[in-house]
Design a protein around this motif. Structure first.
Motif, PDB file in Angstrom:
ATOM      1  N   GLU A  56       0.834  -1.201   0.000  1.00 47.30           N
ATOM      2  CA  GLU A  56       0.000   0.000   0.000  1.00 47.30           C
ATOM      3  C   GLU A  56       0.871   1.255   0.000  1.00 47.30           C
ATOM      4  O   GLU A  56       1.162   1.827   1.054  1.00 47.30           O
ATOM      5  N   PRO A  57       1.282   1.724  -1.185  1.00 53.43           N
ATOM      6  CA  PRO A  57       2.043   2.968  -1.250  1.00 53.43           C
ATOM      7  C   PRO A  57       1.142   4.172  -0.997  1.00 53.43           C
ATOM      8  O   PRO A  57      -0.063   4.130  -1.271  1.00 53.43           O
ATOM      9  N   ASN A  58       1.722   5.243  -0.449  1.00 57.00           N
ATOM     10  CA  ASN A  58       1.004   6.491  -0.215  1.00 57.00           C
ATOM     11  C   ASN A  58       1.567   7.584  -1.108  1.00 57.00           C
ATOM     12  O   ASN A  58       2.782   7.675  -1.304  1.00 57.00           O
ATOM     13  N   PHE A  59       0.674   8.442  -1.620  1.00 51.84           N
ATOM     14  CA  PHE A  59       1.073   9.495  -2.550  1.00 51.84           C
ATOM     15  C   PHE A  59       0.520  10.847  -2.104  1.00 51.84           C
ATOM     16  O   PHE A  59      -0.512  10.920  -1.424  1.00 51.84           O
ATOM     17  N   GLU A  60       1.198  11.880  -2.491  1.00 53.88           N
ATOM     18  CA  GLU A  60       0.717  13.248  -2.348  1.00 53.88           C
ATOM     19  C   GLU A  60       0.647  13.866  -3.735  1.00 53.88           C
ATOM     20  O   GLU A  60       1.395  13.473  -4.650  1.00 53.88           O
ATOM     21  N   THR A  61      -0.244  14.834  -3.891  1.00 54.65           N
ATOM     22  CA  THR A  61      -0.389  15.486  -5.190  1.00 54.65           C
ATOM     23  C   THR A  61      -0.157  16.985  -5.056  1.00 54.65           C
ATOM     24  O   THR A  61      -0.376  17.582  -3.999  1.00 54.65           O
ATOM     25  N   GLN A  77       5.414   7.469   0.966  1.00 55.90           N
ATOM     26  CA  GLN A  77       5.644   6.328   1.837  1.00 55.90           C
ATOM     27  C   GLN A  77       5.364   5.040   1.079  1.00 55.90           C
ATOM     28  O   GLN A  77       4.711   5.046   0.034  1.00 55.90           O
ATOM     29  N   ASP A  78       5.856   3.940   1.647  1.00 60.01           N
ATOM     30  CA  ASP A  78       5.519   2.615   1.147  1.00 60.01           C
ATOM     31  C   ASP A  78       5.210   1.743   2.357  1.00 60.01           C
ATOM     32  O   ASP A  78       5.795   1.942   3.434  1.00 60.01           O
ATOM     33  N   ALA A  79       4.307   0.829   2.198  1.00 60.84           N
ATOM     34  CA  ALA A  79       3.941  -0.060   3.304  1.00 60.84           C
ATOM     35  C   ALA A  79       3.530  -1.407   2.745  1.00 60.84           C
ATOM     36  O   ALA A  79       2.792  -1.480   1.767  1.00 60.84           O
ATOM     37  N   SER A  80       4.044  -2.470   3.356  1.00 60.11           N
ATOM     38  CA  SER A  80       3.682  -3.833   2.951  1.00 60.11           C
ATOM     39  C   SER A  80       3.428  -4.660   4.201  1.00 60.11           C
ATOM     40  O   SER A  80       4.075  -4.455   5.234  1.00 60.11           O
ATOM     41  N   THR A  81       2.472  -5.568   4.106  1.00 61.11           N
ATOM     42  CA  THR A  81       2.127  -6.406   5.255  1.00 61.11           C
ATOM     43  C   THR A  81       1.885  -7.840   4.812  1.00 61.11           C
ATOM     44  O   THR A  81       1.529  -8.110   3.665  1.00 61.11           O
ATOM     45  N   GLY A 174      11.999  -1.621   6.549  1.00 58.96           N
ATOM     46  CA  GLY A 174      12.941  -1.394   5.463  1.00 58.96           C
ATOM     47  C   GLY A 174      14.045  -0.441   5.846  1.00 58.96           C
ATOM     48  O   GLY A 174      14.133   0.034   6.980  1.00 58.96           O
ATOM     49  N   GLY A 175      14.899  -0.170   4.885  1.00 54.95           N
ATOM     50  CA  GLY A 175      16.008   0.752   5.046  1.00 54.95           C
ATOM     51  C   GLY A 175      16.614   1.046   3.697  1.00 54.95           C
ATOM     52  O   GLY A 175      16.343   0.336   2.712  1.00 54.95           O
ATOM     53  N   ASP A 176      17.432   2.084   3.633  1.00 56.58           N
ATOM     54  CA  ASP A 176      18.024   2.478   2.362  1.00 56.58           C
ATOM     55  C   ASP A 176      19.145   1.546   1.909  1.00 56.58           C
ATOM     56  O   ASP A 176      19.593   1.611   0.764  1.00 56.58           O
TER      57      ASP A 176
END
Length: 201
Positions: A56-61, A77-81, A174-176
């Motif tokens: 479930e990625p999150n976006f802004e416009t 953001q990014d999110a996975s479950t 996660g991490g870079d």
């Protein structure tokens, strides 16, 4: 560029699934079919319709006066479950579902071994590595998650008319410096397209 042709061999029916857990840092399998390396533990039986991998990625416009539509969209953001209901009750499955905890042997009046599970205190939850294995005939897929954490509440129904399951809900961390998750497979349809030949001079 031509689109993909209809190919029913690319339909996946997960005829067999397994969920594996390990301590963070345990060596991951090198491919999709090799035996799981030492340190990985199968959670055992799970309900047949509960296993899910969610992203479930999150976006802004950005909106501008000159357009009725967003003029730029960017991911913030990014999110996975991982979701799955475990049918087998064991000390290690309890630890996975509750995000850690401790198991001790206690003295019992009947002189038999009894065990005490204590859930983790605030701030002492532990991360865990996870693998979802999906098999469809000769096609194998492994969703590899190097780091995850149980970050949801646990609701266990204790009804007389059905088995009581342990709801495992893992949030991918996660991490870079590494991949948060990846899939490894022997499915030939994943093969990269050949590079186009250079244009003639």
């Amino acid at each position: 560029m031509a689109g993909e042709t209809a190919n029913n061999n690319e339909i996946v029916i997960p005829s067999l699934t397994r969920v594996w857990l390990a301590v963070v840092g345990t060596a991951a399998p090198a491919d999709a079919t090799v035996a799981m390396p030492a340190g990985w533990r199968a959670v055992g039986l799970t309900t047949e319709d509960s296993l899910k991998f969610n992203n479930e990625p999150n976006f802004e416009t950005v909106r501008s006066a000159q357009s009725s539509y967003p003029t730029r969209t960017f991911q913030t953001q990014d999110a996975s479950t991982i979701e799955v209901d475990l049918q087998q009750w064991s000390g290690e499955n309890f630890r996975a579902v509750y995000g850690g905890g401790q198991i001790d042997t206690v003295t019992a009046a009947d002189n038999k071994k009894h065990y005490k599970f204590t859930p983790p205190r605030i701030g002492s939850r532990t991360e865990i590595a996870a693998c979802i294995e999906v098999i469809d005939g000769g096609k194998n897929y492994r969703y590899m998650v190097p780091r995850s954490m149980q970050m949801e509440g646990v609701n266990t129904e204790l009804a007389k008319t059905k088995e009581a399951v342990l709801p495992l809900r893992l949030a991918v961390q996660g991490g870079d410096d590494s991949d948060a998750w990846y899939v490894i497979t022997n499915d030939p349809s994943f093969a990269p397209a050949p590079a186009a030949p250079p244009a003639a001079a």
